[in-house]
Design an enzyme around this catalytic site. Structure first.
Site, PDB file in Angstrom:
ATOM      1  N   LYS A 115       0.836  -1.202   0.000  1.00 31.23           N
ATOM      2  CA  LYS A 115       0.000   0.000   0.000  1.00 31.23           C
ATOM      3  C   LYS A 115       0.872   1.254   0.000  1.00 31.23           C
ATOM      4  CE  LYS A 115      -1.658   2.559   3.111  1.00 31.23           C
ATOM      5  NZ  LYS A 115      -1.471   3.799   2.341  1.00 31.23           N
ATOM      6  N   GLY A 127       7.459   5.363   7.636  1.00 29.78           N
ATOM      7  CA  GLY A 127       6.648   6.583   7.707  1.00 29.78           C
ATOM      8  C   GLY A 127       7.022   7.375   8.935  1.00 29.78           C
ATOM      9  N   SER A 128       6.120   8.227   9.358  1.00 26.72           N
ATOM     10  CA  SER A 128       6.435   9.099  10.484  1.00 26.72           C
ATOM     11  C   SER A 128       6.363   8.332  11.804  1.00 26.72           C
ATOM     12  CB  SER A 128       5.459  10.277  10.500  1.00 26.72           C
ATOM     13  OG  SER A 128       4.145   9.792  10.668  1.00 26.72           O
ATOM     14  N   THR A 129       7.028   8.861  12.812  1.00 24.61           N
ATOM     15  CA  THR A 129       7.019   8.208  14.127  1.00 24.61           C
ATOM     16  C   THR A 129       5.601   8.164  14.689  1.00 24.61           C
ATOM     17  OG1 THR A 129       9.321   8.738  14.583  1.00 24.61           O
ATOM     18  CG2 THR A 129       7.917   8.390  16.497  1.00 24.61           C
ATOM     19  N   GLU A 141      11.335  17.056  13.580  1.00 22.60           N
ATOM     20  CA  GLU A 141      11.789  16.639  12.257  1.00 22.60           C
ATOM     21  C   GLU A 141      11.112  17.532  11.235  1.00 22.60           C
ATOM     22  OE1 GLU A 141      10.465  12.788  10.674  1.00 22.60           O
ATOM     23  OE2 GLU A 141      12.434  12.611   9.747  1.00 22.60           O
ATOM     24  N   GLU A 183      10.331   1.693  10.237  1.00 20.99           N
ATOM     25  CA  GLU A 183      11.377   2.671   9.887  1.00 20.99           C
ATOM     26  C   GLU A 183      10.737   4.043   9.993  1.00 20.99           C
ATOM     27  OE1 GLU A 183      14.345   1.916   9.634  1.00 20.99           O
ATOM     28  OE2 GLU A 183      14.344  -0.212   9.109  1.00 20.99           O
ATOM     29  N   CYS A 242      14.259  10.551   5.649  1.00 23.42           N
ATOM     30  CA  CYS A 242      14.321  10.245   7.079  1.00 23.42           C
ATOM     31  C   CYS A 242      15.731  10.440   7.590  1.00 23.42           C
ATOM     32  CB  CYS A 242      13.782   8.842   7.350  1.00 23.42           C
ATOM     33  SG  CYS A 242      14.625   7.557   6.429  1.00 23.42           S
ATOM     34  N   GLY A 255       3.778   5.435  12.987  1.00 27.19           N
ATOM     35  CA  GLY A 255       4.396   4.179  13.427  1.00 27.19           C
ATOM     36  C   GLY A 255       3.845   3.716  14.764  1.00 27.19           C
TER      37      GLY A 255
HETATM   38  P1  ADP Z   1       2.904  11.460   6.757  1.00 26.44           P
HETATM   39  O1  ADP Z   1       2.407  11.631   8.160  1.00 26.44           O
HETATM   40  O2  ADP Z   1       4.210  12.104   6.551  1.00 26.44           O
HETATM   41  O3  ADP Z   1       1.892  11.734   5.672  1.00 26.44           O
HETATM   42  P2  ADP Z   1       2.619   8.729   7.327  1.00 26.44           P
HETATM   43  O4  ADP Z   1       3.677   8.202   8.212  1.00 26.44           O
HETATM   44  O5  ADP Z   1       1.292   9.060   7.907  1.00 26.44           O
HETATM   45  O6  ADP Z   1       3.221   9.939   6.562  1.00 26.44           O
HETATM   46  O7  ADP Z   1       2.338   7.751   6.132  1.00 26.44           O
HETATM   47  C1  ADP Z   1       3.107   6.646   5.786  1.00 26.44           C
HETATM   48  C2  ADP Z   1       2.194   5.561   5.311  1.00 26.44           C
HETATM   49  O8  ADP Z   1       1.371   5.130   6.391  1.00 26.44           O
HETATM   50  C3  ADP Z   1       1.224   5.948   4.188  1.00 26.44           C
HETATM   51  O9  ADP Z   1       1.148   4.868   3.271  1.00 26.44           O
HETATM   52  C4  ADP Z   1      -0.082   6.143   4.935  1.00 26.44           C
HETATM   53  O10 ADP Z   1      -1.226   5.945   4.124  1.00 26.44           O
HETATM   54  C5  ADP Z   1       0.010   5.055   5.970  1.00 26.44           C
HETATM   55  N1  ADP Z   1      -0.869   5.238   7.135  1.00 26.44           N
HETATM   56  C6  ADP Z   1      -1.476   6.351   7.566  1.00 26.44           C
HETATM   57  N2  ADP Z   1      -2.189   6.096   8.689  1.00 26.44           N
HETATM   58  C7  ADP Z   1      -2.028   4.781   8.985  1.00 26.44           C
HETATM   59  C8  ADP Z   1      -2.477   3.899  10.037  1.00 26.44           C
HETATM   60  N3  ADP Z   1      -3.250   4.323  11.028  1.00 26.44           N
HETATM   61  N4  ADP Z   1      -2.061   2.611  10.000  1.00 26.44           N
HETATM   62  C9  ADP Z   1      -1.245   2.185   9.026  1.00 26.44           C
HETATM   63  N5  ADP Z   1      -0.795   2.947   8.023  1.00 26.44           N
HETATM   64  C10 ADP Z   1      -1.169   4.240   7.987  1.00 26.44           C
END
Ligand code: ADP
Length: 470
Positions: free
Chosen positions: A167, A218-220, A370, A240, A274, A223
């Site tokens: 995804k 993705g973001s902390t 960040e 990560e 990152c 995560g």
């Molecule tokens: P940003 O906050 O910088 O947009 P994210 O860390 O939210 O980046 O996004 C990284 C990935 O995690 C994307 O593919 C996003 O769709 C997905 N994502 C967003 N929310 C969730 C969640 N609750 N569980 C799993 N994946 C998610």
């Protein structure tokens, strides 16, 4: 619909569509299929059905499939590079590097095997460790490196016998969808499924009982949500996450020589990395000189649409990030001195002038958070002990760089930095055989290397006595 989902070996339209914006213009340039929950369920079910045969296929045949995927990607290399720049914003040369790396990753991880290992063998028997695939792995990827980060998950996961639901981030789904198109022709149905959402299906994936592992970048903050929702099924996780890497310049360098390296470490992919340098620490004796050199580079950098020849820094990838970085810069103006940039460019798209800020307190947002954008704080330090303490005073611990003409001195500092990776006199050198991951809240687990491959498997111990004991 040109960009479709891949479910059970078939390219399918989504339950709805998603508009994709070109960050260099801020305007919609493409649409992509968007899945609903029922389609996600179909994808997971297909991956589950495909798993036993894929796992049983054996490493060599899986390697051949991965090589075919690499060949197919190579065949459409230009299309991948242009599409990546279009949806992500980075200069074309950086897209070429990313797509080239992805192709190499398919080949490299396809080649690696995790054979049965003998832990001990005596005349009475032996103890073996077998690495078995986990089942269905979900790859959830972000918008800064949509192609290479997908492949760092997909290539090792499939190589060791898992099947996958991938995804991408909703703002950069197209290159993943294009890869799905290639995979539809090559892989057995269900081995790879591509689901595109609008940030609404991630939680369903991470909580799903038929997914054995989530490999997330993705973001902390996100995560943490992934970890929470994975708890119900005790999923395996590789996370990560974010970083706030310090670039520590020692007092034996030449400011003119080191500044371009540090600038590049901060501004690559418009700072949306990152592992980008996010705080620069300069010794007091060289502070003015380093600030001035970095500011000069920022003023001279060519900021432009990544498709235009000569572009060095592209736009921010999405409006939300663009607004966040501008907000952090605004706050920095009140607390420090902006010596280059400091504002959006006066043109359409999400462009921000490369920004250098000096004389900020350590408590400033640009220092503590960040920023993930083309804005860098330059901070002054007096002693090595002090700078190490300040560099480590962060909830993050992803990477970091040290710049010095004395590599041994650099090593001594590196030994004290709390992070998953520290580079001395280089940056972003990440060979596939070297594990990568975070300390502290920058993540859990490792990607790349044999350590990273092992995270797509579970260990089974087989303890054999040659005879039934009397
Ligand atoms: P940003 O906050 O910088 O947009 P994210 O860390 O939210 O980046 O996004 C990284 C990935 O995690 C994307 O593919 C996003 O769709 C997905 N994502 C967003 N929310 C969730 C969640 N609750 N569980 C799993 N994946 C998610």
């Amino acid at each position: 619909m040109a960009y479709r989902l891949l479910i059970d070996g078939k390219l399918v339209d989504g339950a709805s569509t998603l508009d994709v914006i070109d960050p260099a213009t801020g305007a919609v340039f493409e649409t992509c299929a968007r899945a609903d929950e029922a389609q996600l369920e179909q994808a997971i079910a297909a991956a589950k059905r495909a798993f036993p045969a894929w796992a049983a296929l054996g490493h060599e045949k899986r390697r051949d499939y991965l090589n075919q995927l690499a060949d197919a990607m190579q065949g459409r290399y230009d299309e991948f590079c242009k599409l990546l720049t279009r949806e992500q914003g980075k200069p074309l040369a950086q897209s070429q590097f990313e797509v080239g790396g992805a192709i190499a990753a398919l080949r490299y991880f396809g080649e690696q095997d995790l054979p049965l290992e003998t832990i001990r063998e005596t005349e009475d028997g032996k103890i073996l460790e077998q690495r078995t695939p986990l089942g269905v792995v979900a790859a959830i990827t972000p918008w800064n490196f949509p192609v290479i980060l997908l492949m760092m998950k997909l290539a090792p996961a499939l190589s060791v016998g898992n099947t996958m639901v991938a995804k991408p981030a909703p703002s950069t789904p197209l290159t993943t969808a294009l890869f799905g198109e290639l995979a539809a022709e090559i892989l057995p149905p269900g081995v790879l499924n591509v689901i595109v959402d609008a940030n609404d299906l991630g939680g369903k994936i991470t909580a799903h009982s038929d997914i054995a592992k989530v490999s997330f970048t993705g973001s902390t903050g996100t995560g943490k949500r992934v970890m929470e929702s994975a708890a119900g099924t005790l999923k395996r996780l590789t996370l990560e996450l974010g970083g706030n890497d310090a670039a520590i310049i020692l007092d034996d360098v030449d400011a003119k020589e080191v500044a371009p390296k540090v600038f590049q470490a901060a501004m690559v992919n418009a700072g949306q990395v990152c592992l980008a340098a996010k705080r620069v620490y300069a010794p007091r004796s060289m502070y003015d000189a380093i600030c001035e050199e970095l500011a000069k580079l920022a003023r001279e950098a060519v900021v432009d649409d990544g498709l235009n020849q000569g572009a060095e820094i592209g736009p921010l990838q999405n409006k939300q990030q663009y607004e966040k970085v501008l907000e952090i810069i605004e706050e920095a103006k009140a607390q420090g001195k902006v010596i280059a940039g400091g504002a959006a460019l006066d043109r359409e798209g999400y462009f921000i002038a490369p920004t250098v800020v000096r004389d900020l307190p350590d408590s400033a947002r640009l220092v503590r958070e960040e920023q993930f954008g083309p804005a860098i704080p330059v901070l002054v330090y007096d002693t090595i002990e002090e700078v190490i303490e300040r560099a480590n005073d962060s909830e993050y611990g992803l990477g970091g760089t040290i710049w010095t003409n004395d590599a041994d001195r650099g090593l001594q500092v590196a030994l004290q930095v709390q992070s998953g990776t520290v580079w001395v006199n280089k940056h972003l050198d990440m060979p596939f055989d070297v594990p990568f991951g975070g300390a502290k809240q920058s993540g859990i687990g490792r990607e790349q290397g044999i350590d990273g491959m092992k995270e797509f498997t579970q260990a089974k111990i087989i303890n054999v006595a040659n005879k039934i004991a009397a």
